[in-house]
Structure formats: C-alpha cells, structure tokens
Design a protein around this motif. Structure first.
Motif, PDB file in Angstrom:
ATOM      1  N   ALA A  13       0.838  -1.202   0.000  1.00 46.42           N
ATOM      2  CA  ALA A  13       0.000   0.000   0.000  1.00 46.42           C
ATOM      3  C   ALA A  13       0.873   1.254   0.000  1.00 46.42           C
ATOM      4  O   ALA A  13       0.584   2.232  -0.707  1.00 46.42           O
ATOM      5  CB  ALA A  13      -0.919  -0.002   1.221  1.00 46.42           C
ATOM      6  N   ALA A  14       1.948   1.215   0.774  1.00 48.14           N
ATOM      7  CA  ALA A  14       2.873   2.361   0.806  1.00 48.14           C
ATOM      8  C   ALA A  14       3.567   2.531  -0.540  1.00 48.14           C
ATOM      9  O   ALA A  14       3.781   3.654  -1.002  1.00 48.14           O
ATOM     10  CB  ALA A  14       3.906   2.163   1.917  1.00 48.14           C
ATOM     11  N   ALA A  15       3.888   1.421  -1.195  1.00 47.37           N
ATOM     12  CA  ALA A  15       4.524   1.496  -2.514  1.00 47.37           C
ATOM     13  C   ALA A  15       3.560   2.072  -3.548  1.00 47.37           C
ATOM     14  O   ALA A  15       3.954   2.875  -4.409  1.00 47.37           O
ATOM     15  CB  ALA A  15       4.997   0.107  -2.940  1.00 47.37           C
ATOM     16  N   ALA A  16       2.294   1.691  -3.449  1.00 47.01           N
ATOM     17  CA  ALA A  16       1.288   2.226  -4.378  1.00 47.01           C
ATOM     18  C   ALA A  16       1.136   3.729  -4.213  1.00 47.01           C
ATOM     19  O   ALA A  16       0.837   4.448  -5.179  1.00 47.01           O
ATOM     20  CB  ALA A  16      -0.055   1.535  -4.150  1.00 47.01           C
ATOM     21  N   GLY A  17       1.358   4.213  -2.996  1.00 47.60           N
ATOM     22  CA  GLY A  17       1.282   5.651  -2.738  1.00 47.60           C
ATOM     23  C   GLY A  17       2.588   6.383  -2.973  1.00 47.60           C
ATOM     24  O   GLY A  17       2.661   7.595  -2.754  1.00 47.60           O
ATOM     25  N   GLY A  18       3.624   5.648  -3.381  1.00 44.57           N
ATOM     26  CA  GLY A  18       4.905   6.270  -3.684  1.00 44.57           C
ATOM     27  C   GLY A  18       5.800   6.517  -2.485  1.00 44.57           C
ATOM     28  O   GLY A  18       6.848   7.148  -2.618  1.00 44.57           O
ATOM     29  N   ALA A  19       5.427   5.986  -1.315  1.00 42.97           N
ATOM     30  CA  ALA A  19       6.227   6.219  -0.108  1.00 42.97           C
ATOM     31  C   ALA A  19       7.498   5.375  -0.104  1.00 42.97           C
ATOM     32  O   ALA A  19       8.521   5.786   0.445  1.00 42.97           O
ATOM     33  CB  ALA A  19       5.411   5.935   1.142  1.00 42.97           C
ATOM     34  N   VAL A  20       7.427   4.165  -0.667  1.00 42.38           N
ATOM     35  CA  VAL A  20       8.588   3.293  -0.815  1.00 42.38           C
ATOM     36  C   VAL A  20       8.573   2.739  -2.235  1.00 42.38           C
ATOM     37  O   VAL A  20       7.581   2.891  -2.960  1.00 42.38           O
ATOM     38  CB  VAL A  20       8.580   2.137   0.219  1.00 42.38           C
ATOM     39  N   SER A  21       9.662   2.075  -2.606  1.00 40.54           N
ATOM     40  CA  SER A  21       9.776   1.616  -3.993  1.00 40.54           C
ATOM     41  C   SER A  21       8.961   0.361  -4.285  1.00 40.54           C
ATOM     42  O   SER A  21       8.524   0.158  -5.424  1.00 40.54           O
ATOM     43  CB  SER A  21      11.248   1.337  -4.315  1.00 40.54           C
ATOM     44  N   GLY A  22       8.783  -0.498  -3.285  1.00 34.17           N
ATOM     45  CA  GLY A  22       8.156  -1.788  -3.513  1.00 34.17           C
ATOM     46  C   GLY A  22       9.118  -2.830  -4.056  1.00 34.17           C
ATOM     47  O   GLY A  22       8.754  -3.993  -4.250  1.00 34.17           O
ATOM     48  N   ARG A  23      10.361  -2.421  -4.283  1.00 31.71           N
ATOM     49  CA  ARG A  23      11.370  -3.301  -4.856  1.00 31.71           C
ATOM     50  C   ARG A  23      11.641  -4.505  -3.953  1.00 31.71           C
ATOM     51  O   ARG A  23      11.751  -5.643  -4.410  1.00 31.71           O
ATOM     52  CB  ARG A  23      12.651  -2.497  -5.074  1.00 31.71           C
ATOM     53  N   PHE A  24      11.741  -4.255  -2.664  1.00 32.51           N
ATOM     54  CA  PHE A  24      12.102  -5.332  -1.748  1.00 32.51           C
ATOM     55  C   PHE A  24      10.903  -6.228  -1.424  1.00 32.51           C
ATOM     56  O   PHE A  24      11.083  -7.401  -1.114  1.00 32.51           O
ATOM     57  CB  PHE A  24      12.742  -4.758  -0.497  1.00 32.51           C
ATOM     58  N   ALA A  25       9.704  -5.688  -1.526  1.00 38.15           N
ATOM     59  CA  ALA A  25       8.516  -6.539  -1.409  1.00 38.15           C
ATOM     60  C   ALA A  25       8.486  -7.533  -2.570  1.00 38.15           C
ATOM     61  O   ALA A  25       8.179  -8.716  -2.386  1.00 38.15           O
ATOM     62  CB  ALA A  25       7.250  -5.689  -1.395  1.00 38.15           C
TER      63      ALA A  25
END
Length: 288
Positions: free
Chosen positions: A182-194
């Motif tokens: 959810a944070a990655a979708a909002g641009g707060a983190v990259s989502g790369r490590f997820a």
C-alpha cells in the motif's frame, strides 16, 4: 596536519574524544539531531524518534507508519522462545527487571533473533544483482536463483526469513507485506524489496515442491530494506521490539512469587528428568 588525517589521541580535545552527531546537551538544553527535546515531546512518536536517532532525519509519515508496524509485529512470540524463557527464569532468581531483560536480549544472536539482519543482507544482495531501474521479472528471478544458490554453496541450510517451526503461515507476514505494498502504491517506498521477498518465496516453493512462506523476519526485513536501514541496524530494531515482550513477561513472572523457576515444574523433575546423563559410570576415587 592534513584535514584528511585523523587526529591522534594526544591531539584530541576532551570534547572530541566522544564526538557525536546524535545529541547536543548543555545545562538547560537537550537537542537530538538538532531538534530541541521539548519540541519533539508530544509531537513525535516513538517510531519516528527511533528513525531520527538512527538515521539522522525525521521520516515522512508513511515511512514512520511502516517502521511502527514492523516494531509492533515482533514484540513477542511466547514463553517458549529461549529469550523470553530466560527473562522469566531470571526474574525468579531475584534480579532486577533490567537484568531479566538483559538476559533475554543477550540471547538474541545469529540463530535466535538475527534472521532479520540476515534477511536484509540477502535482499540487498539480490537487489545488487538486479541492478538499478524498474523491476524486471526475468532479471529478478535470475538474481534470486543465483543468490539462493550462493547461500547453499556457502553451507547455509536455511534461507533466513522463510519458513516457521510453529506456523504453517506466519500470520504477521501477510499484514506487513500488505502495508508495504500500500505504501509502494502511494509512492512512499519503492516496492522493490517486497517484490524480492515474494520472488524468494516463489523460488523456494519451486525448489522444495511445497510452500516455504515468509515469516516475521522476512516481512520485517522487507520493511527495513524498503526504508533503507543498514542490516546491522535491523538486528537492533528487532531487539528493540522484542524488549517489549521481555519486559512484559519479566513483570508478569515477578507477580508469580516463584523462586528459582526452572524449565519444568519442580514436582515433575524426577518424573520427567530434563537431561540424560552420558558420562562415565559411577567410580571410586583412589584413597577416598
């Protein structure tokens, strides 16, 4: 002397001996990373303070929320955990609650408590193999396979952060991953490590022929890696979190009134002996 050459101890002022960028303090003044303590109190949460002290800057709200979620998720896993059992037994020996907590913390090593640090190291190694740029699924799978193979060749029996001896699926991990995504979708983190964490899970399932789900260490590792924490700090963050459980268990045991509480009830010790003797048979000392 060149400015690039460290000062020798004899050339240091007393103030330089413990130079720090963390705290500035004088009579009537306390500043953490430049912020006045009185300005932080009541305005900054504990997770934000942890981030500030370890990273030097306050996190944005989304990053603080993720860090807090990871700290909440790992506070306890029951008195069967060696560290918590140690805290409870220690408190029955008449030591202070700080000693009981220290007994727990000092048991959080590579095998029990260190998997989060190891997991972030693994994720970082996979990310390095992938290189920069958007996540490419083919390159991701290749990097994951290569790194898991490297772990096996180094003699690592268990991939840190995956599988659990109690839970078929660790109930904490999916919730943490959902928050990261959810944070990655909002641009707060990259989502790369997820994405890396999920790819490791998929690779292990393919290799073993059965699911090896991500556990709490793998999930908090995703959070810490997304937030950019160094691996060594990740072990400290787990210790910080689990200290809450150690405190609660030590205080609860303090109320029991037990003395010198061992691993099993005293009335059962001769029914269920807690050790098997494997030494020399009974023998006589010469001259006794």
């Amino acid at each position: 002397m060149s400015s690039n050459v460290p000062a020798t101890p004899s050339a240091m002022t007393p103030q330089d001996w413990w130079a720090t960028a963390i705290i500035d303090m004088k009579p009537g003044m306390i500043r953490y990373r430049g912020y006045a303590a009185e300005d932080l109190i009541g305005r900054v949460g504990f997770a934000e303070m942890v981030y500030l002290m370890t990273r030097g800057e306050l996190p944005d709200p989304a990053a603080a929320k993720l860090l807090e979620a990871a700290l909440v998720a790992a506070v306890d896993h029951g008195p069967q955990a060696p560290s918590i059992a140690a805290a409870r037994m220690a408190i029955t020996c008449g030591v202070g609650i700080n000693n009981a907590m220290a007994s727990a913390i000092n048991m959080l090593g590579d095998v029990h408590g260190g998997a989060g640090e190891q997991c972030v190291t693994l994720y970082n190694a996979i990310a390095a193999r992938m290189g920069s740029g958007p996540v490419n699924q083919a390159r991701l799978a290749q990097a994951v396979g290569a790194e898991i193979k490297a772990l096996a060749e180094a003699g690592t029996r268990h991939v840190p952060g995956f599988g659990h001896r109690f839970h078929p699926r660790d109930p904490r991990a999916p919730r943490l991953l959902a928050l990261v995504e959810a944070a990655a979708a909002g641009g707060a983190v990259s989502g790369r490590f997820a994405a890396i964490g999920r790819a490791v899970e998929a690779q292990l399932a393919a290799e073993k022929g059965r699911a090896i789900p991500m556990n709490i260490d793998g999930a908090t590792g995703v959070v810490f890696a997304e937030l950019g924490f160094a691996p060594a700090l990740c072990r400290g963050l787990f210790v910080l979190s689990r200290s809450v459980g150690a405190l609660a268990h030590a205080f609860e045991e303090m109320q029991s009134g037990e003395r010198n509480k061992g691993p099993i009830p005293r009335h059962l010790i001769w029914t269920y002996l807690i050790w098997t003797y494997t030494g020399a048979p009974a023998r006589k000392l010469a001259g006794a």
